[in-house]
Design a protein around this motif. Structure first.
Motif, mmCIF file in Angstrom:
data_model
loop_
_atom_site.group_PDB
_atom_site.id
_atom_site.type_symbol
_atom_site.label_atom_id
_atom_site.label_comp_id
_atom_site.label_asym_id
_atom_site.label_seq_id
_atom_site.Cartn_x
_atom_site.Cartn_y
_atom_site.Cartn_z
ATOM 1 N N HIS A 28 0.801 -1.069 -0.157
ATOM 2 C CA HIS A 28 0.077 0.180 0.141
ATOM 3 C C HIS A 28 0.700 1.234 -0.198
ATOM 4 O O HIS A 28 1.865 1.184 0.812
ATOM 5 N N LYS A 29 0.435 2.228 -0.805
ATOM 6 C CA LYS A 29 1.168 3.229 -0.829
ATOM 7 C C LYS A 29 0.547 4.426 -0.280
ATOM 8 O O LYS A 29 -0.493 4.741 -0.542
ATOM 9 N N ARG A 30 1.415 5.285 0.800
ATOM 10 C CA ARG A 30 0.778 6.076 1.474
ATOM 11 C C ARG A 30 0.804 7.568 0.808
ATOM 12 O O ARG A 30 2.108 7.818 0.389
ATOM 13 N N LEU A 31 -0.364 8.093 0.498
ATOM 14 C CA LEU A 31 -0.422 9.407 -0.214
ATOM 15 C C LEU A 31 -1.198 10.196 0.616
ATOM 16 O O LEU A 31 -2.167 9.968 1.104
ATOM 17 N N ALA A 32 -0.605 11.329 1.337
ATOM 18 C CA ALA A 32 -1.472 12.282 2.248
ATOM 19 C C ALA A 32 -0.691 13.863 2.268
ATOM 20 O O ALA A 32 0.724 13.659 2.205
ATOM 21 N N LEU A 33 -1.667 14.621 2.182
ATOM 22 C CA LEU A 33 -1.078 15.913 2.528
ATOM 23 C C LEU A 33 -1.172 16.267 4.106
ATOM 24 O O LEU A 33 -2.137 15.789 4.625
ATOM 25 N N SER A 34 -0.032 16.595 4.629
ATOM 26 C CA SER A 34 0.015 16.585 6.075
ATOM 27 C C SER A 34 0.688 17.675 6.627
ATOM 28 O O SER A 34 1.393 18.606 6.114
ATOM 29 N N GLN A 35 0.246 18.021 8.005
ATOM 30 C CA GLN A 35 0.225 19.362 8.773
ATOM 31 C C GLN A 35 1.365 18.690 9.975
ATOM 32 O O GLN A 35 0.816 17.693 10.527
ATOM 33 N N ALA A 36 2.564 19.142 10.179
ATOM 34 C CA ALA A 36 3.266 18.463 11.278
ATOM 35 C C ALA A 36 3.799 19.975 11.879
ATOM 36 O O ALA A 36 3.535 21.185 11.614
ATOM 37 N N VAL A 37 4.503 19.523 13.204
ATOM 38 C CA VAL A 37 5.157 20.738 13.862
ATOM 39 C C VAL A 37 6.656 20.022 14.120
ATOM 40 O O VAL A 37 6.870 19.019 14.513
ATOM 41 N N ASP A 87 7.645 25.093 15.212
ATOM 42 C CA ASP A 87 6.920 25.742 14.043
ATOM 43 C C ASP A 87 6.292 24.946 13.246
ATOM 44 O O ASP A 87 6.610 23.604 13.263
ATOM 45 N N ALA A 88 5.105 25.336 12.572
ATOM 46 C CA ALA A 88 4.421 24.551 11.864
ATOM 47 C C ALA A 88 4.962 24.214 10.642
ATOM 48 O O ALA A 88 5.737 24.979 9.844
ATOM 49 N N VAL A 89 4.612 23.021 9.829
ATOM 50 C CA VAL A 89 5.184 22.549 8.815
ATOM 51 C C VAL A 89 4.102 22.176 7.774
ATOM 52 O O VAL A 89 3.218 20.994 8.245
ATOM 53 N N SER A 90 3.842 22.374 6.791
ATOM 54 C CA SER A 90 2.981 21.744 5.626
ATOM 55 C C SER A 90 3.860 20.894 4.625
ATOM 56 O O SER A 90 4.776 21.325 4.031
ATOM 57 N N GLY A 91 3.419 19.558 4.473
ATOM 58 C CA GLY A 91 4.098 18.795 3.680
ATOM 59 C C GLY A 91 3.366 17.741 3.172
ATOM 60 O O GLY A 91 2.051 17.621 3.081
ATOM 61 N N ALA A 106 12.076 6.715 18.619
ATOM 62 C CA ALA A 106 11.912 7.478 19.987
ATOM 63 C C ALA A 106 12.456 8.865 19.788
ATOM 64 O O ALA A 106 12.040 9.597 20.853
ATOM 65 N N ARG A 107 13.045 9.202 19.095
ATOM 66 C CA ARG A 107 13.884 10.584 18.996
ATOM 67 C C ARG A 107 13.061 11.416 17.785
ATOM 68 O O ARG A 107 13.717 11.838 16.969
ATOM 69 N N ALA A 108 11.815 11.185 17.776
ATOM 70 C CA ALA A 108 11.112 11.823 16.475
ATOM 71 C C ALA A 108 11.318 13.263 16.691
ATOM 72 O O ALA A 108 11.314 13.755 17.806
ATOM 73 N N TRP A 109 11.480 14.040 15.626
ATOM 74 C CA TRP A 109 11.774 15.347 15.541
ATOM 75 C C TRP A 109 10.389 16.263 14.897
ATOM 76 O O TRP A 109 10.595 17.471 14.938
ATOM 77 N N LEU A 110 9.541 15.338 14.514
ATOM 78 C CA LEU A 110 8.203 15.922 14.062
ATOM 79 C C LEU A 110 7.216 15.505 14.685
ATOM 80 O O LEU A 110 7.301 14.139 15.030
ATOM 81 N N SER A 111 6.120 16.288 14.796
ATOM 82 C CA SER A 111 4.929 15.669 15.482
ATOM 83 C C SER A 111 3.825 15.751 14.129
ATOM 84 O O SER A 111 3.768 17.149 13.719
ATOM 85 N N LEU A 112 3.320 14.709 13.648
ATOM 86 C CA LEU A 112 2.583 14.652 12.624
ATOM 87 C C LEU A 112 1.207 13.988 12.921
ATOM 88 O O LEU A 112 1.215 12.762 13.286
ATOM 89 N N ASP A 113 0.132 14.658 12.839
ATOM 90 C CA ASP A 113 -1.287 14.172 13.225
ATOM 91 C C ASP A 113 -1.317 13.567 14.417
ATOM 92 O O ASP A 113 -1.673 12.666 14.858
ATOM 93 N N TYR A 166 9.820 10.920 6.722
ATOM 94 C CA TYR A 166 8.885 10.707 5.647
ATOM 95 C C TYR A 166 8.103 11.937 4.846
ATOM 96 O O TYR A 166 7.769 11.664 3.822
ATOM 97 N N LEU A 167 8.162 13.028 5.638
ATOM 98 C CA LEU A 167 7.588 14.177 5.030
ATOM 99 C C LEU A 167 8.235 15.026 4.150
ATOM 100 O O LEU A 167 9.533 15.497 4.632
ATOM 101 N N HIS A 168 7.822 15.024 2.925
ATOM 102 C CA HIS A 168 8.318 16.141 2.005
ATOM 103 C C HIS A 168 7.735 17.493 2.117
ATOM 104 O O HIS A 168 6.800 17.716 2.475
ATOM 105 N N GLY A 169 8.431 18.257 1.462
ATOM 106 C CA GLY A 169 8.052 19.699 1.427
ATOM 107 C C GLY A 169 8.474 20.851 2.523
ATOM 108 O O GLY A 169 8.012 21.613 2.613
ATOM 109 N N LEU A 170 9.333 19.859 3.514
ATOM 110 C CA LEU A 170 9.614 20.638 5.016
ATOM 111 C C LEU A 170 10.199 22.075 4.582
ATOM 112 O O LEU A 170 9.784 23.039 5.275
#
Length: 494
Positions: free
Chosen positions: A368-377, A383-387, A401-408, A425-429
């Motif tokens: 399964h390919k994940r395709l999603a427009l996502s909002q992250a911090v 700072d907010a990030v759209s990707g 465990a050292r995630a550096w973005l919060s996504l959904d 995995y977030l493009h467009g940062l």
């Protein structure tokens, strides 16, 4: 009544995508409701759409020029090369098959109904559809079953404007040669032409225009000088990415064979004081790079083997020992881990391979390919990030465990204990101005602030101004034909 015009090229890379974006912006400023359309595109640089699919990134830029959100109908067939002879086939936003070139040649005619379905749905309620061809209609050996150029023009009854590229030389032969090889039925669709990428005084080519007009009978629409600010727009090809020479911050990006979704680099290449260098095969990663970015890949395992074959794995290890920073995005993130497993043979034979081992994570490829427009911090600064996400693997492991973005509401990404090696995995940062500044500040390499999205909008307006001056858009609009039903669209317009 909705009208349509198709921009085709006398060859590849004549500037069709940029011209469509500029014409679209010019027409929108005239008060028209405009949408871009490309029947078939071949690119690993894809955009995720609001309606849950993917299209070529050039069409996403053209949508922006029109003031629209990208939708799957703007590019109903997208081919994403996975090998030299095969590609993933995306139809109306979704992956349907992986086919060898010869097999796709037999299959493509079956896609025409989907192409026409998207075209007519997109046309509803619009004043104008600007269609972009692919390659050249002069490739008459590919005419049978064609859906990208004259095959589409004939099926949809859309008039054509042919674009020549004078920068590569031989433009008279490009245009007159196209006229010479096309059958009469296809020739009837070409109504006008223009010459693109002229350097110098355009009046010096006036005699050349007269020759082309006399030999073809097509309406001349102008000689378009080289648009110097084209580099400020998102690049369609990785080699179009330009760097600011002598930037205090040096970013090295190895060019993978199947590099994908490299739009992450566009905002960086325009950042004052930053140099983005694409490292070609056979060249070492520069020892003085501040940051190495491992970009996305359409074929991660094959590109990892290519990475090692260049000796870049050794260069990267040395870069890390020297205290350098590394960022892996999507496929590059997967490469940085301990292992990549492909139990279902999604990228070829079922197998598991060792990664570069710089992050304590492991990836398993999934159908399964994940395709999603996502909002992250960005957790380091808030700072907010759209990707967007576009991948077929799942990555887990202790460094997550050292995630550096919060996504959904969940952690996204991974980092090494010292924080110098990161992946996600977030493009467009880097399109987010605040994130871009905060990211480099965390690296100890502060950058000057600039508004990336504002620059793109300003450049689209400048491109529209450029075309208003050098392209006869009024006449081009008179050449556009009405969008008619498929059963009536086999006769040449006008």
């Amino acid at each position: 009544m909705t009208k349509a015009i198709m921009i085709q090229g006398a060859g590849s890379n004549v500037g069709k995508s940029m011209l469509v974006a500029g014409i679209a912006r010019a027409c929108v400023r005239r008060g028209l409701s405009v949408a871009p359309f490309k029947p078939q595109n071949m690119s690993n640089n894809a955009a995720v759409t609001a309606d849950g699919g993917e299209i070529g990134r050039a069409q996403a830029l053209q949508a922006l020029a029109c003031g629209l959100a990208p939708v799957i109908d703007m590019n109903p067939v997208l081919l994403k090369p996975e090998t030299d002879i095969g590609a993933q086939v995306i139809v109306q936003g979704q992956r349907v098959a992986t086919l060898k070139a010869r097999d796709y040649g037999k299959h493509k005619a079956t896609l025409l109904p989907a192409v026409l379905d998207s075209f007519h749905r997109l046309a509803q309620g619009r004043d104008l559809i600007i269609v972009e061809g692919a390659g050249s209609p002069a490739e008459v050996n590919l005419r049978a079953g064609d859906i990208a150029n004259m095959g589409f023009a004939a099926a949809a009854g859309v008039p054509v404007v042919l674009i020549g590229d004078i920068d590569r030389g031989g433009v008279i032969a490009q245009m007159v040669g196209t006229h010479a090889v096309l059958p009469d039925d296809d020739l009837a669709f070409i109504k006008g032409y223009a010459i693109n990428k002229f350097r110098g005084d355009p009046t010096l080519f006036a005699d050349g225009m007269d020759i082309i007009t006399a030999r073809t009978g097509w309406t001349p629409l102008g000689i378009i000088p080289w648009f110097a600010d084209a580099w400020k727009l998102p690049a369609e090809d990785v080699m179009d990415i330009k760097s600011r020479k002598g930037g205090a911050i040096r970013i090295a990006v190895p060019r993978l064979n199947r590099i994908a979704n490299f739009d992450d680099l566009d905002p960086l290449s325009g950042t004052p004081g930053v140099s983005v260098e694409i490292i070609e095969a056979g060249r070492p990663l520069p020892a003085d790079a501040d940051l190495v970015i491992l970009p996305g890949s359409k074929s991660t395992i094959a590109d990892l083997a290519h990475f090692r074959a260049q000796g870049w794995d050794i260069d990267l290890a040395a870069h890390i020992r020297r205290g350098g920073h590394v960022l892996g995005i999507c496929g590059g993130y997967q490469m940085l881990g301990q292992t990549i497993a492909d139990p279902d043979g999604i990228e070829g034979p079922a197998r598991s391979v060792a990664g570069l081992g710089h992050l304590d994570v492991a990836t398993v490829m999934q159908p399964h390919k994940r395709l999603a427009l996502s909002q992250a911090v960005y957790l380091a600064s808030g700072d907010a990030v759209s990707g967007y996400e576009i991948h077929m693997g799942a990555t887990t492991g202790p460094d997550c465990a050292r995630a550096w973005l919060s996504l959904d509401g969940r952690g996204e990404g991974a980092a090494s204990p010292n924080g110098r090696i990161m992946g996600c995995y977030l493009h467009g940062l880097f399109s987010a101005d605040a994130f871009r500044s905060a990211f480099f500040a965390q690296l100890g390499k502060p950058v000057a602030a600039y508004g990336y999205d504002a620059q793109v909008e300003k450049t689209l307006d400048a491109l529209a101004d450029h075309l208003e001056q050098h392209l006869d858009i009024d006449t081009l609009l008179t050449l556009a034909g009405p969008v008619i039903s498929p059963d009536r669209a086999t006769q040449a317009p006008g």
